[in-house]
Design a protein around this motif. Structure first.
Motif, PDB file in Angstrom:
ATOM      1  N   GLU A  31       0.996  -1.367   0.132  1.00 11.60           N
ATOM      2  CA  GLU A  31       0.150   0.097  -0.031  1.00 11.60           C
ATOM      3  C   GLU A  31       0.996   1.585   0.543  1.00 11.60           C
ATOM      4  N   ILE A  32       1.886   1.448   0.256  1.00 12.61           N
ATOM      5  CA  ILE A  32       3.062   2.101   0.849  1.00 12.61           C
ATOM      6  C   ILE A  32       4.174   2.552  -0.538  1.00 12.61           C
ATOM      7  N   PHE A  33       4.415   3.282  -1.039  1.00 10.09           N
ATOM      8  CA  PHE A  33       5.223   2.751  -2.260  1.00 10.09           C
ATOM      9  C   PHE A  33       6.233   3.816  -1.805  1.00 10.09           C
ATOM     10  N   THR A  34       7.085   4.360  -2.969  1.00  9.04           N
ATOM     11  CA  THR A  34       8.977   4.556  -1.975  1.00  9.04           C
ATOM     12  C   THR A  34       8.670   6.265  -3.456  1.00  9.04           C
ATOM     13  N   ASP A  35       9.849   7.081  -2.784  1.00 11.03           N
ATOM     14  CA  ASP A  35       9.135   8.378  -3.677  1.00 11.03           C
ATOM     15  C   ASP A  35       9.957   8.799  -5.440  1.00 11.03           C
ATOM     16  N   HIS A  36      10.086   7.414  -5.620  1.00 11.70           N
ATOM     17  CA  HIS A  36      10.519   7.232  -6.581  1.00 11.70           C
ATOM     18  C   HIS A  36      10.104   6.380  -8.345  1.00 11.70           C
ATOM     19  N   LEU A  37      10.600   6.195  -8.676  1.00 11.43           N
ATOM     20  CA  LEU A  37       9.465   4.512 -10.102  1.00 11.43           C
ATOM     21  C   LEU A  37      10.991   4.978 -10.984  1.00 11.43           C
ATOM     22  N   PHE A  38      10.764   3.949 -11.370  1.00 13.38           N
ATOM     23  CA  PHE A  38      11.884   3.505 -12.815  1.00 13.38           C
ATOM     24  C   PHE A  38      10.601   3.634 -13.405  1.00 13.38           C
ATOM     25  N   GLU A  39      10.809   4.211 -15.572  1.00  8.75           N
ATOM     26  CA  GLU A  39      10.462   4.283 -16.180  1.00  8.75           C
ATOM     27  C   GLU A  39      11.090   3.786 -17.886  1.00  8.75           C
ATOM     28  N   CYS A  40       9.633   2.880 -18.682  1.00 11.57           N
ATOM     29  CA  CYS A  40      11.065   3.302 -19.382  1.00 11.57           C
ATOM     30  C   CYS A  40      10.000   3.201 -21.318  1.00 11.57           C
ATOM     31  N   ASP A  41       9.516   3.444 -21.755  1.00  9.85           N
ATOM     32  CA  ASP A  41       8.559   3.437 -23.066  1.00  9.85           C
ATOM     33  C   ASP A  41       9.260   2.472 -24.010  1.00  9.85           C
ATOM     34  N   PHE A  42       8.423   2.053 -25.012  1.00  9.75           N
ATOM     35  CA  PHE A  42       9.014   1.222 -26.094  1.00  9.75           C
ATOM     36  C   PHE A  42       8.478   2.035 -27.025  1.00  9.75           C
ATOM     37  N   GLU A 118      20.004  -2.286 -14.353  1.00  9.12           N
ATOM     38  CA  GLU A 118      20.429  -0.885 -14.187  1.00  9.12           C
ATOM     39  C   GLU A 118      18.906   0.040 -14.097  1.00  9.12           C
ATOM     40  N   GLY A 119      18.454  -0.262 -13.974  1.00 10.72           N
ATOM     41  CA  GLY A 119      17.457   0.774 -13.818  1.00 10.72           C
ATOM     42  C   GLY A 119      16.792  -0.003 -11.848  1.00 10.72           C
ATOM     43  N   PHE A 162       7.407   0.127 -19.708  1.00 13.34           N
ATOM     44  CA  PHE A 162       7.716  -0.943 -18.587  1.00 13.34           C
ATOM     45  C   PHE A 162       8.005   0.195 -17.604  1.00 13.34           C
ATOM     46  N   MET A 163       7.237  -0.021 -16.249  1.00 12.07           N
ATOM     47  CA  MET A 163       8.055   0.610 -14.873  1.00 12.07           C
ATOM     48  C   MET A 163       8.139  -0.029 -13.867  1.00 12.07           C
ATOM     49  N   ILE A 164       9.168   0.681 -12.639  1.00  8.13           N
ATOM     50  CA  ILE A 164       9.450  -0.555 -11.327  1.00  8.13           C
ATOM     51  C   ILE A 164       8.962  -0.148 -10.697  1.00  8.13           C
ATOM     52  N   LEU A 165       8.185  -0.191  -9.664  1.00  4.84           N
ATOM     53  CA  LEU A 165       7.957   0.361  -8.125  1.00  4.84           C
ATOM     54  C   LEU A 165       8.516  -0.280  -7.169  1.00  4.84           C
ATOM     55  N   LEU A 166       8.919   0.333  -5.707  1.00  2.00           N
ATOM     56  CA  LEU A 166       9.196  -0.145  -4.848  1.00  2.00           C
ATOM     57  C   LEU A 166       8.193   0.202  -3.633  1.00  2.00           C
ATOM     58  N   SER A 167       7.953  -0.850  -2.513  1.00  4.12           N
ATOM     59  CA  SER A 167       6.772  -1.086  -1.595  1.00  4.12           C
ATOM     60  C   SER A 167       8.134  -1.902  -0.574  1.00  4.12           C
ATOM     61  N   PRO A 168       8.047  -0.399   0.524  1.00  5.21           N
ATOM     62  CA  PRO A 168       8.264  -1.332   1.607  1.00  5.21           C
ATOM     63  C   PRO A 168       7.685  -2.515   2.613  1.00  5.21           C
ATOM     64  N   ALA A 169       8.414  -3.534   3.285  1.00  4.26           N
ATOM     65  CA  ALA A 169       7.200  -4.455   3.670  1.00  4.26           C
ATOM     66  C   ALA A 169       7.565  -4.765   5.130  1.00  4.26           C
ATOM     67  N   LYS A 170       7.091  -5.316   5.770  1.00  3.34           N
ATOM     68  CA  LYS A 170       7.088  -6.507   7.106  1.00  3.34           C
ATOM     69  C   LYS A 170       6.899  -7.669   6.287  1.00  3.34           C
ATOM     70  N   ALA A 171       7.607  -8.255   7.628  1.00  2.52           N
ATOM     71  CA  ALA A 171       7.115 -10.092   7.672  1.00  2.52           C
ATOM     72  C   ALA A 171       5.870 -10.623   6.554  1.00  2.52           C
ATOM     73  N   TYR A 172       5.119 -11.117   6.410  1.00  2.23           N
ATOM     74  CA  TYR A 172       4.708 -11.488   5.675  1.00  2.23           C
ATOM     75  C   TYR A 172       3.379 -12.347   6.585  1.00  2.23           C
ATOM     76  N   TYR A 173       2.370 -12.143   7.057  1.00  5.70           N
ATOM     77  CA  TYR A 173       1.599 -13.009   8.029  1.00  5.70           C
ATOM     78  C   TYR A 173       0.277 -13.015   7.138  1.00  5.70           C
ATOM     79  N   SER A 174      -0.748 -13.970   7.364  1.00  2.00           N
ATOM     80  CA  SER A 174      -1.902 -13.537   6.554  1.00  2.00           C
ATOM     81  C   SER A 174      -2.906 -14.568   8.074  1.00  2.00           C
ATOM     82  N   GLY A 175      -2.451 -15.256   8.854  1.00  2.00           N
ATOM     83  CA  GLY A 175      -3.196 -15.901   9.586  1.00  2.00           C
ATOM     84  C   GLY A 175      -2.565 -17.716   9.703  1.00  2.00           C
TER      85      GLY A 175
END
Length: 355
Positions: A31-42, A118-119, A162-175
């Motif tokens: 749900e939370i994303f960092t300050d930047h993203l990577f993008e490259c068009d074809f 590299e991106g 083409f894009m790359i997003l970053l999202s910080p995450a904790k240990a994933y536990y779904s019960g």
């Protein structure tokens, strides 16, 4: 906001950072994303100049083919920060090659390795403050590509993003997870796109999963489309079954995703002396094992959760609870793998790559 040029990638830095507003102790996955993203068009038959820029919405033509014909693929990866503040990726080459296999299957252009890697590296370096140290803290990485060319004629797009997003995450536990074994719905079919990480694969799972949720189950174990007798995947993950002291998992195919976590767990299990058999697993074997007590564990394997234990399953309106065991192979393998990913254990396989 500042602009720089590094190794053919234009970098436009955000004027201010959102990081001060993030509660890293209470993250909700994806749900939370960092300050930047990577993008490259074809465009015009070739990849354009890549850019890293502030995370923000972007405009698309309403007739963009991603909306009408579903040309969309993605990957799921993670980065980790060790106690020395070094950043590590886990088997990124596997994700890169699988991404391009998905692209080929969806009639999309392959992304050059230089652009992808590299991106990814430069994006992680730019937003490295968002990667928290400590086991269980990770940076989830979402590379994806969509068809952006306009027009509602039913043919492949000429343009892609083409894009790359970053999202910080904790240990994933779904019960505690209870699953319903599919008797009618299928995740994928022979000759289809089940082995690709295509967006439509996941959309098609939502309806039968919603039905399972309403019946009191968290996920579905998918069966083969032809006979519904072979067990294939659990939810959005590969799936393992422990019968006595042997681990079983289905072979990859046109219907089953070649999971990076799956193949890593197989290699780890073999190294630890655990017997592993990669072969079709029948629903009848699972039911019989639950009845006679030989079925010890079921667990999903994927990037987000790494390992997700399953406590029981339902088939033909009969629910089978698995025994509670102390020597869980699932948790043993999860701990071993996450220690390698976080550089807390020796990486004898050469899986980790420094950013």
């Amino acid at each position: 906001m500042s602009t720089t040029q590094t190794n053919k990638i234009e970098i436009i830095k955000a004027a201010t950072s959102k990081i001060k507003d993030v509660d890293f102790d209470n993250l909700h996955f994806g749900e939370i994303f960092t300050d930047h993203l990577f993008e490259c068009d074809f465009k015009n038959g070739e990849w354009q100049k890549p850019i890293i820029k502030p995370y923000a919405p972007f405009l698309l033509d309403p007739s963009a083919k991603v909306f009408h014909y579903g040309q969309a693929i993605f990957e799921g990866m993670k980065a980790y920060k060790d106690d020395n503040d070094d950043i590590w990726l886990f088997r990124p080459d596997e994700n890169y090659h699988r991404f391009n296999k998905s692209a080929t299957r969806m009639a999309m252009p392959e992304v050059p390795e230089e652009i992808f890697m590299e991106g990814l590296h430069q994006l992680l370096q730019l937003d490295e403050a968002w990667i928290q140290k400590g086991k269980g803290n990770t940076m989830y990485i979402r590379p994806f590509m969509i068809a952006t060319g306009p027009g509602v004629i039913a043919n492949p797009s000429d343009d892609y993003k083409f894009m790359i997003l970053l999202s910080p995450a904790k240990a994933y536990y779904s019960g505690e997870v209870k699953v319903l074994i599919a008797e009618h719905f299928s995740r994928a079919a022979n000759g289809g796109i089940g082995a690709a990480k295509a967006a439509g694969n996941y959309a098609a799972q939502f309806y039968p999963t919603n039905l399972a949720n309403k019946a009191g189950f968290q996920q579905v174990i998918w069966t083969d489309d032809a006979t519904h007798t072979k067990l294939e995947e659990a939810g959005t993950m590969n799936v393992f079954f422990r019968i006595n002291d042997t681990l079983y998992t289905a072979p990859t195919s046109e219907r089953i995703l070649d999971g990076v976590t799956r193949k890593s767990l197989i290699d780890l299990a073999k190294r630890e002396g655990i017997n592993v058999e990669v072969r079709p697993v029948l629903v009848s074997e699972l039911v019989e094992g639950a009845k006679n007590g030989s079925l010890k564990e079921i667990f999903g394997a994927g990037t987000a959760a790494v390992v997700n234990p399953i406590i029981g399953f339902s088939y033909q309106d009969v629910y089978y609870e698995l025994p509670k065991i102390e020597n869980s192979i699932a948790l043993q393998l999860k701990d071993t793998l996450t220690n390698i990913q976080h550089k807390l254990a020796e990486d004898t396989f050469g899986w980790t790559v420094k950013v």
